[in-house]
Design an enzyme around this catalytic site. Sequence first.
Site: not given
Length: 433
Positions: A141, A366, A375
Amino acid sequence: MSSLEEPLSFDKLPSMSTMDRIQRFSSGACRPRDDVGMGHRWIEGRDCTTSNSCIDDDKSFAKESFPWRRHTRKLSEGEHMFRNISFAGRTSTVSGTLRESKSFKEQKYSTFSNENGTSHISNKISKGIPKFVKIVEVGPRDGLQNEKNIVPTSVKVELIQRLVSSGLPVVEATSFVSPKWVPQLADAKDVMDAVNTLDGARLPVLTPNLKGFQAAVSAGAKEVAIFASASESFSLSNINCTIEESLLRYRVVATAAKEHSVPVRGYVSCVVGCPVEGPVLPSKVAYVVKELYDMGCFEISLGDTIGIGTPGSVVPMLEAVMAVVPADKLAVHFHDTYGQALANILVSLQMGISIVDSSIAGLGGCPYAKGASGNVATEDVVYMLNGLGVHTNVDLGKLIAAGDFISKHLGRPNGSKAAVALNRRITADASKI
């Protein structure tokens, strides 16, 4: 993180020059006072003198203000550390040393060593670190939503299957957001239809509002997540509403989830810094976290959205949050923009945190935080935890294979340093056969 509403672009918000940004994020920069604050003020800022030095006159950043307990792991004398590491379908127990195999088929992995093959975790670094850490995989996701090209549904499904097969207990599958704003996840229903029957892992989905929640439940989602920000400017740019407006929205979602007996996880972004506002006060983070906890979130993830944090800024943030919400209800979510993610995870573990978000192959970023890299890579986190003797129940070999799978499809190198290094060793050993 994204929304069903059109986000405001950063060019509509006040920006900082490069020098101003460096100054505001530097360790010597003074933190402004939060005289207005949000809700109750747990931590105030610092006073600045004309000499540009800081005075902690209110002592709110002192340890005494936010005590936290370390859950020390005690090992009996002579206890040996063993790791079960597998690769290419083979498993073995390796004691205390990084084995250099004689052939490709004998390649095994362990991440700690000493002369006699034993390891005692009794030094200062490992005090307080939990025996087991739950890893929440967010790659399918949070990772794939940031890709420029649309990843086929079949590839997403296979990635999730591989991640579950590696032993990860939680794999965030997708997000029920408007395909107008996040076209990369427009196939959320199809993905859920394909993975709903998978056993062995929880598969939460992100839901930005009631409409998204209803769509998720209809698709068979058994767990959802909501997201707020500790930065007013980022909240406006990311979900097109103020912090307070977002909390009102999520109370509606939380109420509906309770009626359907669906667990809700909370995310808080910009917990140490914002791309527009600069440093974020720990008091603001604590306020938002407490609101999410009070509305029923069983777990709240603290996200360093732009990866600006260091242990020096993470510790006071965690102290503030842990003063109002139990440590076992908190997770950490670090981006590795400045190469600080593993250091931040380590200090979080020392403070009692035992849940870590990460993304396979370091995927992510993001869409609304320009410059935020991916990440922290799940492979790197597992490699570090193995070296600390911390259990995760995750097969590192299968994890690396999953990262290589998605990286190959995306047409770029694996973003995990551990995966790249271990694959290089395998290639080198294979060439000797």
